[in-house]
Design an enzyme around this catalytic site. Structure first.
Site, PDB file in Angstrom:
ATOM      1  N   ARG A 171      10.870   6.551 -28.941  1.00 23.08           N
ATOM      2  CA  ARG A 171      10.134   7.639 -28.302  1.00 23.08           C
ATOM      3  C   ARG A 171       8.846   7.970 -29.068  1.00 23.08           C
ATOM      4  NH1 ARG A 171      12.823  11.497 -25.275  1.00 23.08           N
ATOM      5  NH2 ARG A 171      11.805  13.248 -26.296  1.00 23.08           N
ATOM      6  N   ARG A 175       0.481   4.576 -34.330  1.00 24.19           N
ATOM      7  CA  ARG A 175      -0.892   4.244 -33.943  1.00 24.19           C
ATOM      8  C   ARG A 175      -1.757   3.948 -35.156  1.00 24.19           C
ATOM      9  NH1 ARG A 175      -1.222   9.457 -31.112  1.00 24.19           N
ATOM     10  NH2 ARG A 175      -0.153   9.148 -29.130  1.00 24.19           N
ATOM     11  N   ARG A 248      25.119  16.636 -28.808  1.00 29.14           N
ATOM     12  CA  ARG A 248      24.676  17.397 -29.960  1.00 29.14           C
ATOM     13  C   ARG A 248      24.345  18.790 -29.462  1.00 29.14           C
ATOM     14  NH1 ARG A 248      25.969  17.318 -34.645  1.00 29.14           N
ATOM     15  NH2 ARG A 248      23.980  17.752 -35.662  1.00 29.14           N
ATOM     16  N   ARG A 279      13.219  22.133 -37.082  1.00 32.55           N
ATOM     17  CA  ARG A 279      11.819  22.510 -36.864  1.00 32.55           C
ATOM     18  C   ARG A 279      11.674  24.006 -36.678  1.00 32.55           C
ATOM     19  NH1 ARG A 279      11.281  18.568 -31.594  1.00 32.55           N
ATOM     20  NH2 ARG A 279      13.265  19.165 -30.708  1.00 32.55           N
ATOM     21  N   GLU A 299      15.170  25.906 -35.342  1.00 38.14           N
ATOM     22  CA  GLU A 299      16.079  25.091 -34.534  1.00 38.14           C
ATOM     23  C   GLU A 299      17.081  24.389 -35.446  1.00 38.14           C
ATOM     24  OE1 GLU A 299      13.834  23.081 -31.431  1.00 38.14           O
ATOM     25  OE2 GLU A 299      15.218  21.400 -31.561  1.00 38.14           O
ATOM     26  N   TYR A 347      19.352  11.393 -21.826  1.00 35.26           N
ATOM     27  CA  TYR A 347      18.327  12.062 -22.640  1.00 35.26           C
ATOM     28  C   TYR A 347      17.020  11.999 -21.839  1.00 35.26           C
ATOM     29  CZ  TYR A 347      15.783  12.873 -27.144  1.00 35.26           C
ATOM     30  OH  TYR A 347      15.013  13.349 -28.177  1.00 35.26           O
ATOM     31  N   ASP A 349      13.453  13.353 -20.270  1.00 31.63           N
ATOM     32  CA  ASP A 349      12.311  14.265 -20.378  1.00 31.63           C
ATOM     33  C   ASP A 349      12.129  14.967 -19.032  1.00 31.63           C
ATOM     34  OD1 ASP A 349      11.634  13.765 -23.009  1.00 31.63           O
ATOM     35  OD2 ASP A 349      10.310  12.094 -22.518  1.00 31.63           O
TER      36      ASP A 349
END
Ligand code: UDP
Length: 365
Positions: A171, A175, A248, A279, A299, A347, A349
Site C-alpha cells: 500500500r 519514490r 484487529r 499515530r 490511536e 481491507y 479503502d
C-alpha cells in the site's frame, strides 16, 4: 407484498450508496443502523467547529474518476493532501518513503545515491519476498525497515512482520523523487464540512432506524423487505457457526488541547515499538482549521473481541479459509446480499467500497 423492497443493514458507505441509488430508482428502502449515528467508521463528531474523524483519520483518495465524480455530487472536497510525519524516538522523517526520507535517513542528495544505499541493504534478500519483513527490506532496505516499518507494523497487527503477508506494505509508495504526498492517486481530499455531509446527502429522503441490531432479531426484520443488503460481519450473521473471523481492534483516545496548533500536521506516526499508540491525528488540519483549540486522537491498536467494533481483517490463510466457508453458507441464503468491508471481510479503502456498491447497483437495480 412486503413493506420495503430493500432492507439495508448498516449505514456506512456501502449501505448508503446502495440505498441512495435504490431510492432514486423508486425502490422503497429501510436502513438499519446498530450505532447511535450514521456513516459507520467515516462518522465525524463536531466539537468547537472541528470535525473529529471519530474512528480515526479518513482521507479520501482515488484514481477512479467515476467514483470521484460520484462523491462530488454530494459534497465538495477540499485540497487536503496527506503528508504524514514519522516520529522514531524523536527523529522525524517524511512519509511516504521518498527522497526527503532518504536524505533525512542517510544524508544522500541524489536519487542515484539513495538507490545505491537501498540496493546495498536489500542484498540480504536473495529470493522472492515471502513475508512483510522480506518485502519491506527488498523495497527500502534494512535502516528504513528497522526505524519506520517494523515497530509500527508489529504494533498495528499484533504479530511479527515475518508472520504477516507482504501485500500490506505494498500500500505504501516508494519514490525516488522529493514528494511527500502519501497517496499515488489522481484525486484526493476531505469533504468540506466533514463526512457526515456526504452520508446525510446520500441518505436524504430515506427511512433510517438507528440503534437497531439486525442480528438480534433477524427473522423479524427479514419479514419487512423483499431483499436484504447486509453490510455487517458475515460470521456474525451466521452466529459464528464455524468460529470467529479475526480482526484487529483499535482504541481511540480523544484529547482537547487549548492550543491553536498541537503538532503542525494532521498525522504523526510513532514508528517505534515502545510508544503504545501508532499515530496521533490532529483533526483540524484536515480542513485547515483556525480555531483557538485543537482535538487530537491517539490511536492504540488492540486485540479484537466479539461485540467490539472490528477494524482491520487479519488476512492469513486461516481466516481466508474460514471466510470461504461462510461464503458457501451465504450462497445458500436467498434474498440477501453481503457487501462492504465487514460483509466481504476485506481491507477496503473508501473508494473501493463505493466502486463495489456501484457494481452491485448495476447488477441489482
Ligand atoms: N506502515 C509502516 N509505517 C508507517 C505507516 C505505514 O510500516 O509509518 C505500514 C504498516 O505495515 C501498515 C501499512 O503500512 O500496516 C499500511 O499503513 P496505513 O497507515 O496506510 O494503513 P491505514 O491504517 O491508514 O489503512
Amino acid at each position: 407484498m412486503k413493506q420495503y423492497d430493500y432492507l439495508v443493514v448498516g449505514s456506512g458507505l456501502y449501505g448508503a450508496v446502495f440505498a441512495h441509488e435504490a431510492h432514486l430508482k423508486g425502490k422503497k428502502c429501510l436502513v438499519l443502523e446498530k450505532r447511535d449515528h450514521l456513516g459507520g467508521n467515516i462518522y465525524c463528531q463536531n466539537r468547537d467547529g472541528i470535525n473529529i474523524h471519530y474512528y480515526g483519520g479518513h482521507i479520501f483518495h482515488t484514481s477512479n474518476k467515476i467514483v470521484w465524480d460520484y462523491v462530488n455530487q454530494f459534497v465538495e472536497f477540499n485540497n487536503y493532501v496527506n503528508s504524514p510525519i514519522a516520529n522514531y524516538k524523536g527523529e522525524l522523517y517524511n512519509l511516504p518513503f521518498n527522497m526527503n526520507t532518504f536524505h533525512q535517513m542517510w544524508g544522500v542528495i541524489t536519487p542515484q545515491e539513495a538507490y545505491d544505499k537501498i540496493s546495498e541493504q536489500r542484498d540480504v534478500i536473495k529470493n522472492e519476498p515471502q513475508n512483510l519483513e522480506e518485502q519491506a527490506i527488498s523495497l527500502v532496505g534494512t535502516d528504513i525497515y528497522e526505524k519506520l516499518i517494523k515497530g509500527y507494523t508489529e504494533k498495528q497487527w499484533g504479530r511479527p512482520c515475518t508472520e504477516l503477508p507482504a501485500f500490506i506494505i505494498k500500500r505504501l509508495p516508494v519514490r525516488y523523487i522529493y514528494d511527500n504526498n502519501y497517496f499515488n492517486d489522481r484525486y484526493q481530499g476531505v469533504p468540506i464540512g466533514g463526512y457526515n455531509v456526504l452520508i446525510d446527502n446520500l441518505l436524504e429522503g430515506i427511512e433510517v432506524k438507528m440503534e437497531c441490531d439486525f442480528n438480534a432479531n433477524q427473522e423479524e426484520w427479514k419479514a419487512f423487505a423483499d431483499k436484504i443488503i447486509y453490510t455487517g460481519a458475515i460470521d456474525e450473521y451466521f452466529d459464528y457457526k464455524f468460529g470467529e473471523l479475526e480482526y484487529r481492534g483499535l482504541r481511540f483516545e480523544i484529547e482537547k488541547h487549548d492550543v491553536e496548533n498541537y503538532q503542525g500536521v494532521a498525522a504523526v506516526n510513532y514508528t517505534d515499538r515502545e510508544t503504545p499508540y501508532t499515530r496521533i491525528i490532529e483533526h483540524k488540519h484536515f480542513e485547515f482549521g483556525k480555531q483557538p483549540v485543537s482535538y487530537i486522537t491517539k490511536e492504540y491498536p488492540a486485540d479484537w473481541h466479539r461485540g467490539e467494533e472490528a477494524y482491520y481483517p487479519v488476512n492469513n490463510t486461516k481466516n481466508h479459509d474460514l471466510y470461504e466457508k461462510y461464503v458457501e453458507l451465504a450462497k445458500a441464503e436467498t434474498n440477501i446480499i453481503f457487501g462492504g468491508r465487514l460483509g466481504e471481510y476485506k481491507y477496503y479503502d473508501m473508494d473501493k467500497v463505493i466502486a463495489s456498491a456501484l457494481d452491485l447497483v448495476a447488477k441489482e437495480l
